[in-house]
Design an enzyme around this catalytic site. Structure first.
Site, PDB file in Angstrom:
ATOM      1  CD  GLU A 143      -2.730  -1.171   2.518  1.00 45.44           C
ATOM      2  OE1 GLU A 143      -3.962  -0.960   2.533  1.00 45.44           O
ATOM      3  OE2 GLU A 143      -2.065  -1.452   3.535  1.00 45.44           O
ATOM      4  CG  PHE A 144       5.000   3.230   1.930  1.00 49.99           C
ATOM      5  CD1 PHE A 144       4.803   4.199   2.900  1.00 49.99           C
ATOM      6  CD2 PHE A 144       6.105   3.359   1.089  1.00 49.99           C
ATOM      7  CE1 PHE A 144       5.687   5.277   3.043  1.00 49.99           C
ATOM      8  CE2 PHE A 144       6.986   4.425   1.218  1.00 49.99           C
ATOM      9  CZ  PHE A 144       6.776   5.389   2.205  1.00 49.99           C
ATOM     10  CD  GLU A 199      21.742  11.449  25.826  1.00 48.59           C
ATOM     11  OE1 GLU A 199      21.727  11.387  24.577  1.00 48.59           O
ATOM     12  OE2 GLU A 199      21.995  12.498  26.449  1.00 48.59           O
ATOM     13  CE  LYS A 231      31.876   7.524  23.099  1.00 46.57           C
ATOM     14  NZ  LYS A 231      32.191   6.866  21.835  1.00 46.57           N
ATOM     15  CG  ASP A 267      31.355   2.104  17.556  1.00 46.13           C
ATOM     16  OD1 ASP A 267      31.928   3.187  17.368  1.00 46.13           O
ATOM     17  OD2 ASP A 267      31.932   1.013  17.463  1.00 46.13           O
ATOM     18  NE  ARG A 289      33.793  15.275  16.735  1.00 49.29           N
ATOM     19  CZ  ARG A 289      35.015  15.794  16.766  1.00 49.29           C
ATOM     20  NH1 ARG A 289      35.806  15.668  15.732  1.00 49.29           N
ATOM     21  NH2 ARG A 289      35.460  16.427  17.843  1.00 49.29           N
ATOM     22  CE1 TYR A 335      25.158  13.158  20.171  1.00 44.09           C
ATOM     23  CE2 TYR A 335      24.654  11.058  19.151  1.00 44.09           C
ATOM     24  CZ  TYR A 335      25.496  12.132  19.322  1.00 44.09           C
ATOM     25  OH  TYR A 335      26.675  12.194  18.618  1.00 44.09           O
ATOM     26  CE  LYS A 394      34.473   4.255  24.464  1.00 43.99           C
ATOM     27  NZ  LYS A 394      35.600   4.761  23.708  1.00 43.99           N
ATOM     28  CB  CYS A 422      66.866   5.202  11.849  1.00 38.10           C
ATOM     29  SG  CYS A 422      65.404   5.599  10.854  1.00 38.10           S
ATOM     30  CB  CYS A 443      67.893   7.107   7.426  1.00 39.92           C
ATOM     31  SG  CYS A 443      67.859   7.702   9.127  1.00 39.92           S
ATOM     32  CB  CYS A 458      65.429   8.645  13.533  1.00 39.26           C
ATOM     33  SG  CYS A 458      66.489   9.004  12.107  1.00 39.26           S
ATOM     34  CB  CYS A 478      64.882  10.121   8.524  1.00 44.58           C
ATOM     35  SG  CYS A 478      64.120   8.532   8.914  1.00 44.58           S
TER      36      CYS A 478
END
Length: 665
Positions: A33-34, A111, A113, A115, A134, A222, A309, A403, A406, A421, A427
């Site tokens: 129907e939609f 709230e 968090k 991911d 962001r 949020y 966390k 190193c 180098c 180094c 380098c």
């Protein structure tokens, strides 16, 4: 038939059906129907293009192609959150909050968090106007066309809403949709996606919005921000946003004290795996907006919010070898190469070993069985060795002395954990790393030039430092691998356009050790131009607000190096900005010069930001907290009792906004 009214009625009906299905999870009409009603609306809109509306339900199928996502500034900065990993951390956070606010009753909004990929959506007059990623918090990519395809994001709002505001949230990919996407890929012989979060984030940058529309993305919202919002707390804001048509998760809870916060954390730590999407913790916010205003922000995060966390998932695997990476500052980072293992939704093959001390402390050796976790759910790290599985012929790890790139003899400064180094200008990884830092988004933000291309330019002898970028031409770039005419032109144009980047970002781009974004802004504001900064003495620098001896010494060392001076002079000759361009303000004075003000409370004639700007425009300094150096406190209604008490102890004058205005007369 009145076509316009029929179109408007169909749009209203379809918006409500979408809301019932994708937000309330209570379908009131069959899919068939939609689809019939949507087809009827499409036919009417095609026949009568004069009634086109970019926010019509028919536009959710996508189809717009975006070749380059435009970078746009956020009207309100998107901050990151401080993390905590124990209840003790939360107790300490509450003490810091109470130190500013005093012993006032506190409520918290708890709230989950989520991911996913952060998004900021702007609504004007109840219609979706703009959606921006962001990015670096100050600016992000305009992904409006892609966000409009997500069915749970309302294109138009219901009820009584402000004329303009932003709402922040997370774009996620529920587990069921992610698994179906992967199953479809496996069936056609393609490689499945690694985890829902990265797939959701990558979906926002697909060029074809019709492809985004095929993905079962969801949007959990949020936080609202804007002027004159019709509520006074975070929790009331969530309730109101639901009434306007936003999908605000019902798991959010109002906690009257920290004990109730802990109950929320304990419950969801045990039940989070029953959710239809990924969550890695709980966000705790001081509920009252007035309290949030009093607490303010650090350089990176709000003082009124903190993320707790959940304990990281751990797995064991075999350490096959240790390799060593060279960073742009010359710092050596040892890396563990692991037997591939699944961890927190991703395949992990490498983990940081940090430094020689960490290897020695854990006695990490090649062929050990090690325990790995994701530090803060982001970077894998080795936390322990399973000694019961260690081979009999195992040999202790001997840290490298030269190193790996180098062959220079490594140095280790007293009091520092890292080896370095010293071959700063010879380098290759250091040279490439410095140029990559220079072009990065938070620095010069050079469009058309990425990290891999920098390495390509260096390896082909076209650049040896970031000043060389400004001498590149299309003819030099075209012969390089994967370079066509258009991409070569974009690169050259991007470099030339970077000449308009302001001084504080150029200063950050130079890559002076310990000079991050915030320090670069303070130095640029204080010294105004590169010449004054280059001539500053160690004591001059230390006297600058929040500049310590370590930073000051690093700045001195940078300008003592002749090669750095040559590069800076070259950049100047190309037109790169090395001084602050003062914006002319006809009302600016120096009436408040030498005076430090702290602003507290709610005001009638000014917003807090306007008040702070007025102080700075007239030569004054805005302090974040009260100290013996504070000259005045400008107080509005509901000034924090802790600030009031401290002002009394230090005998600091408290003035109203009317009295402040008289200071300027």
């Amino acid at each position: 038939m009145d076509v316009q009214n029929t179109i408007l009625k169909l749009r209203e009906e379809l918006d409500q059906y979408n809301y019932n299905y994708y937000v309330l999870d209570e379908p009131t009409i069959s899919d068939y129907e939609f689809d019939i009603k949507l087809k009827e609306l499409q036919d009417l809109e095609n026949t009568h293009p004069e009634y086109f509306d970019e926010n019509s339900p028919t536009q959710r199928v996508g189809g717009a192609i975006t070749k380059n996502f435009k970078t746009v500034p956020h009207e309100y900065r998107m901050y990151s959150l401080d993390n905590s990993y124990s209840k003790e951390d939360l107790i300490d956070w509450e003490k810091r909050v109470q130190k500013v606010l005093g012993e006032v009753p506190l409520e918290y909004t708890c709230e989950l968090k989520y991911d996913g990929a952060s998004i900021s959506i702007t609504y004007e007059n109840g219609k979706l106007k703009k959606a921006v990623t962001r990015g670096d918090g100050f600016q992000g990519d305009d992904v409006t066309n892609n966000i409009k395809t997500i069915k749970s994001v309302p294109l138009r709002l219901k009820g009584n809403f402000p004329a303009k505001f932003d709402i922040r949230g997370e774009i996620i990919l529920p587990f069921a949709g992610f698994e179906k996407m992967n199953q479809d890929l496996i069936e056609i012989g393609e490689t499945p996606y690694s985890n829902p979060r990265n797939t959701a984030s990558g979906s926002l940058k697909l060029q074809d919005s019709a492809e985004v529309a095929k993905r079962p993305l969801d949007c959990l919202l949020y936080f609202l921000i804007g002027n004159n919002l019709p509520f006074k707390s975070q929790f009331d804001g969530l309730v109101t946003a639901r009434k306007w048509g936003f999908k605000v998760p019902k798991e959010a809870k109002l906690a009257r004290n920290l004990e109730e916060v802990f109950e929320f954390i304990d419950y969801w730590d045990a039940h989070r795996h029953n959710l239809p999407y990924e969550t890695d913790g709980v966000v705790v916010k001081v509920n009252n907006f007035q309290h949030q205003e009093e607490l303010g922000y650090t350089a990176k995060s709000p003082r009124w919010a903190i993320a707790y966390k959940f304990k990281s998932e751990q797995v064991s695997t075999k350490l096959n070898s240790i390799s060593y990476q060279v960073g742009r500052t010359g710092a050596i980072t040892p890396v563990a190469n692991l037997e591939a293992v699944q961890l927190a939704g991703t395949i992990v093959k490498r983990a940081s070993l940090h430094n020689a001390d960490q290897i020695e402390k854990l006695d990490i050796r090649v062929n050990d069985t090690v325990f790995v976790e994701k530090g803060g759910e982001i970077i894998p790290k080795i936390i322990a060795v399973d000694l019961s599985m260690r081979p009999e012929n195992s040999e202790p790890t001997i840290y490298i002395t030269h190193c790996p790139e180098c062959e220079s003899l490594l140095v280790r400064n007293e009091g520092e954990a890292n080896h370095y180094c010293p071959n700063f200008y010879g380098c290759p990884p250091q040279i490439i790393g410095r140029i990559q830092h220079y072009i990065s988004r938070k620095a010069m933000d050079i469009e058309g030039l990425g990290g891999e291309t920098v390495a390509l330019l260096f390896n082909n002898g076209l650049v040896h430092n970031y000043a060389d970028l400004y001498e590149l031409n299309v003819a030099q770039i075209l012969p390089l691998e994967r370079m066509a005419q258009k991409s070569a032109e974009n690169l050259v144009n991007g470099v030339q356009n970077s000449k308009g980047i302001p001084f504080e970002r150029v200063l950050y781009a130079l890559g002076i050790r310990f000079v991050g974004e915030t320090v670069a802004k303070k130095l640029a504001k204080h010294y105004k131009n590169i010449e004054a900064l280059s001539l500053a003495t160690l004591m001059d620098l230390i006297l600058v607000d929040e500049i310590g001896e370590r930073i000051a010494q690093s700045v001195i060392e940078f300008f003592d190096n002749e090669q750095n001076i040559i590069i800076v002079d070259r950049l100047k000759s190309y037109g790169v900005q090395f001084e602050i361009v003062e914006k002319s303000n006809p009302n600016a004075t120096d009436k408040l010069s030498g005076k430090t003000f702290v602003v507290s409370g709610v005001f009638e004639k000014f917003s807090r930001d306007d008040l702070k700007k007025a102080i700075e425009d007239n030569g004054g300094k805005v302090g974040s907290s009260i100290s013996a150096k504070t000259n005045y406190i400008v107080a509005g209604d509901n000034m924090g009792p802790a600030k009031l008490e401290k002002a009394g102890k230090l005998n600091i004058p408290i003035i109203s906004e009317i009295e402040f205005m008289k200071l300027l007369e």
